[in-house]
Design a protein around this motif. Structure first.
Motif, short mmCIF file in Angstrom:
data_model
loop_
_atom_site.label_atom_id
_atom_site.label_comp_id
_atom_site.label_asym_id
_atom_site.label_seq_id
_atom_site.Cartn_x
_atom_site.Cartn_y
_atom_site.Cartn_z
N LEU A 241 0.92 -1.24 0.04
CA LEU A 241 0.10 -0.20 0.08
C LEU A 241 0.93 1.25 -0.02
CD1 LEU A 241 -2.88 -0.98 2.36
CD2 LEU A 241 -2.76 -0.90 -0.09
N ILE A 242 2.12 1.25 0.78
CA ILE A 242 2.92 2.43 0.52
C ILE A 242 3.37 2.66 -0.79
CG2 ILE A 242 5.03 3.29 1.29
CD1 ILE A 242 4.69 1.62 4.11
N ALA A 243 3.81 1.74 -1.49
CA ALA A 243 4.53 1.70 -2.64
C ALA A 243 3.38 2.13 -3.78
CB ALA A 243 5.07 0.38 -3.09
N LEU A 244 1.97 1.58 -3.70
CA LEU A 244 1.07 1.81 -4.57
C LEU A 244 0.54 3.25 -4.48
CD1 LEU A 244 -0.89 -1.35 -4.47
CD2 LEU A 244 0.07 -0.37 -6.50
N ALA A 245 0.44 3.88 -3.23
CA ALA A 245 -0.13 5.29 -2.76
C ALA A 245 1.14 6.19 -3.47
CB ALA A 245 0.02 5.52 -1.16
N PHE A 246 2.32 5.99 -3.43
CA PHE A 246 3.14 7.00 -4.01
C PHE A 246 3.35 6.88 -5.59
CE2 PHE A 246 4.54 7.25 0.50
CZ PHE A 246 4.82 8.65 0.61
N ILE A 247 3.42 5.68 -5.92
CA ILE A 247 3.43 5.49 -7.50
C ILE A 247 2.13 6.23 -7.97
CG2 ILE A 247 2.72 3.80 -9.36
CD1 ILE A 247 4.59 1.80 -7.65
N ASP A 248 0.73 6.07 -7.40
CA ASP A 248 -0.45 6.74 -8.15
C ASP A 248 -0.17 8.35 -7.82
OD1 ASP A 248 -2.86 6.60 -9.32
OD2 ASP A 248 -4.01 6.30 -7.22
N LEU A 249 0.48 8.76 -6.89
CA LEU A 249 0.82 10.03 -6.53
C LEU A 249 1.44 10.55 -7.71
CD1 LEU A 249 1.21 10.77 -2.66
CD2 LEU A 249 -0.62 11.74 -4.11
N ASP A 250 2.57 9.89 -8.17
CA ASP A 250 3.52 10.43 -9.22
C ASP A 250 2.86 10.29 -10.30
OD1 ASP A 250 5.58 11.04 -7.23
OD2 ASP A 250 6.19 9.17 -7.45
N THR A 251 2.19 9.33 -10.57
CA THR A 251 1.97 9.00 -12.20
C THR A 251 0.43 8.68 -12.37
OG1 THR A 251 2.08 6.41 -11.68
CG2 THR A 251 4.19 7.75 -12.14
N GLN A 252 -0.35 8.58 -11.44
CA GLN A 252 -1.67 8.31 -11.82
C GLN A 252 -1.89 6.96 -12.11
OE1 GLN A 252 -4.31 11.08 -13.15
NE2 GLN A 252 -3.33 12.82 -12.00
N LEU A 253 -0.97 6.09 -11.73
CA LEU A 253 -0.97 4.64 -12.23
C LEU A 253 -1.21 3.79 -10.82
CD1 LEU A 253 1.59 4.42 -15.02
CD2 LEU A 253 -0.72 4.42 -15.36
N LEU A 254 -1.75 2.62 -11.02
CA LEU A 254 -1.65 1.48 -10.05
C LEU A 254 -1.59 0.32 -10.87
CD1 LEU A 254 -4.90 2.37 -8.03
CD2 LEU A 254 -2.37 2.54 -7.11
N PRO A 255 -0.18 -0.15 -11.01
CA PRO A 255 0.18 -1.16 -11.84
C PRO A 255 -0.20 -2.52 -11.56
CG PRO A 255 2.05 0.04 -11.15
CD PRO A 255 0.97 0.60 -10.26
N ASP A 256 -0.93 -3.36 -12.50
CA ASP A 256 -1.44 -4.51 -12.51
C ASP A 256 -0.46 -5.46 -11.76
OD1 ASP A 256 -3.81 -3.76 -13.64
OD2 ASP A 256 -3.43 -4.70 -15.62
N GLY A 257 0.84 -5.20 -11.93
CA GLY A 257 1.73 -6.11 -11.61
C GLY A 257 1.93 -6.04 -9.82
N MET A 258 1.17 -5.21 -9.47
CA MET A 258 1.15 -4.86 -7.95
C MET A 258 -0.25 -5.27 -7.42
SD MET A 258 3.82 -1.65 -7.36
CE MET A 258 3.92 -2.00 -5.64
N THR A 259 -1.28 -4.72 -8.04
CA THR A 259 -2.29 -4.68 -7.40
C THR A 259 -3.16 -6.42 -7.49
OG1 THR A 259 -3.76 -3.77 -9.52
CG2 THR A 259 -3.19 -2.32 -8.07
#
Length: 291
Positions: free
Chosen positions: A147-165
């Motif tokens: 959740l930490i990684a996904l939150a910051f990736i989304d903040l930066d790029t507006q992406l939630l990668p399938d490879g993580m979700t």
């Protein structure tokens, strides 16, 4: 021999909660440092993959580029290319000792790096403090890192990668085979309802306005949270995420001159609500009447 050795360590941690919490804190800080690499590199890895796929569709050879993944090349300063040595990569300490600047060129290092490291350490320690030395603590730590990684990736790029979700969803179901966080039937239903609820909202909004209100990654992240906590927790998670997201969005428009038409990522608020559901399940259950 190895199993017996591991069993001895587990027994030691179970007897000394302070040692277990301290170990979780240190390991969490170290993994938090790696999460900074994940947050920075995964979007760029995805972009390179998309470029290669586009080139293949055009009948072109893929671009020649330096090997780039979560391991190679070594971490370096984005301004001067200085390779980060081990002594410059100690969680929290290196940032403070170097006064938040690159040792080679003096470029300022964002406070985000120690924030992510500290979040990893504190949430790992909180998991052991709340769940003890158990499978639930391990699951809580894994979920927190994702959740930490996904939150910051989304903040930066507006992406939630399938490879993580998507792996996060399956890991939640695996932990709940023994009802670690929710009965398995509630977890499976939670994954389905989590996805379909936001998917339905997306299509209602799109049909009504002709615009996309959120991305498909948000559906998958909520599905993953449903897989971890069961369908009963979803109303609380959606309400918390929506309330915080709306408050922050209004504040950004009023005080930060954020344009109304500029998208605001929803993933960080879902991630935050997921962490609240993980570490404050009892008060949320009382507040929202969930089991």
């Amino acid at each position: 021999m190895g199993v017996a050795f591991a069993g001895d360590w587990i027994a030691t941690f179970q007897q000394s909660m302070a040692l277990a919490i301290g170990t979780a804190l240190v390991l969490g800080l170290m993994v938090g440092s790696f999460l900074n690499v994940v947050i920075y590199r995964i979007p760029r890895m995805l972009e390179a993959s998309w470029q290669d796929q586009a080139a293949e569709l055009r009948g072109e050879a893929p671009l020649e580029r330096e090997r780039f993944n979560l391991i190679a090349p070594r971490s370096r300063c984005p301004s001067c290319g200085h390779a980060i040595r081990v002594s410059e990569n100690i969680p929290l300490l290196s940032w403070a000792v170097q006064r938040a600047r690159c040792k080679a060129c003096g470029t300022r290092i964002s406070a985000r790096y120690p924030i992510v490291e500290l979040a990893g350490g504190l949430l790992s320690a909180a998991a052991v403090w709340q769940f003890g030395v158990s499978a639930a603590a391990l699951g809580a730590i894994i979920l927190s890192f994702f959740l930490i990684a996904l939150a910051f990736i989304d903040l930066d790029t507006q992406l939630l990668p399938d490879g993580m979700t998507l792996p996060l969803l399956w890991i939640g179901l695996v932990f709940n085979l023994d009802a670690t966080f929710a009965p398995i039937d509630a977890a499976v239903i939670g994954a389905m309802v989590g996805y379909l609820s936001l998917w339905s909202i997306y299509w209602v909004f799109r049909l009504a306005t002709g615009k996309e209100g959120m991305g498909f990654g948000d559906f998958k992240l909520l599905a993953a949270l449903g897989a971890w906590f069961g369908w009963q927790a979803l109303p609380a998670i959606i309400l918390l995420a929506s309330a915080v997201g709306a408050t922050v969005g209004i504040a950004m428009i009023l005080f930060a001159r954020h344009k109304r038409g500029t998208p605001i990522p929803f993933g960080p608020y879902l991630a935050g609500a997921g962490l609240l559901a993980l570490y404050f399940r009892a008060p949320l259950a009382t507040m929202f009447g969930i089991s």
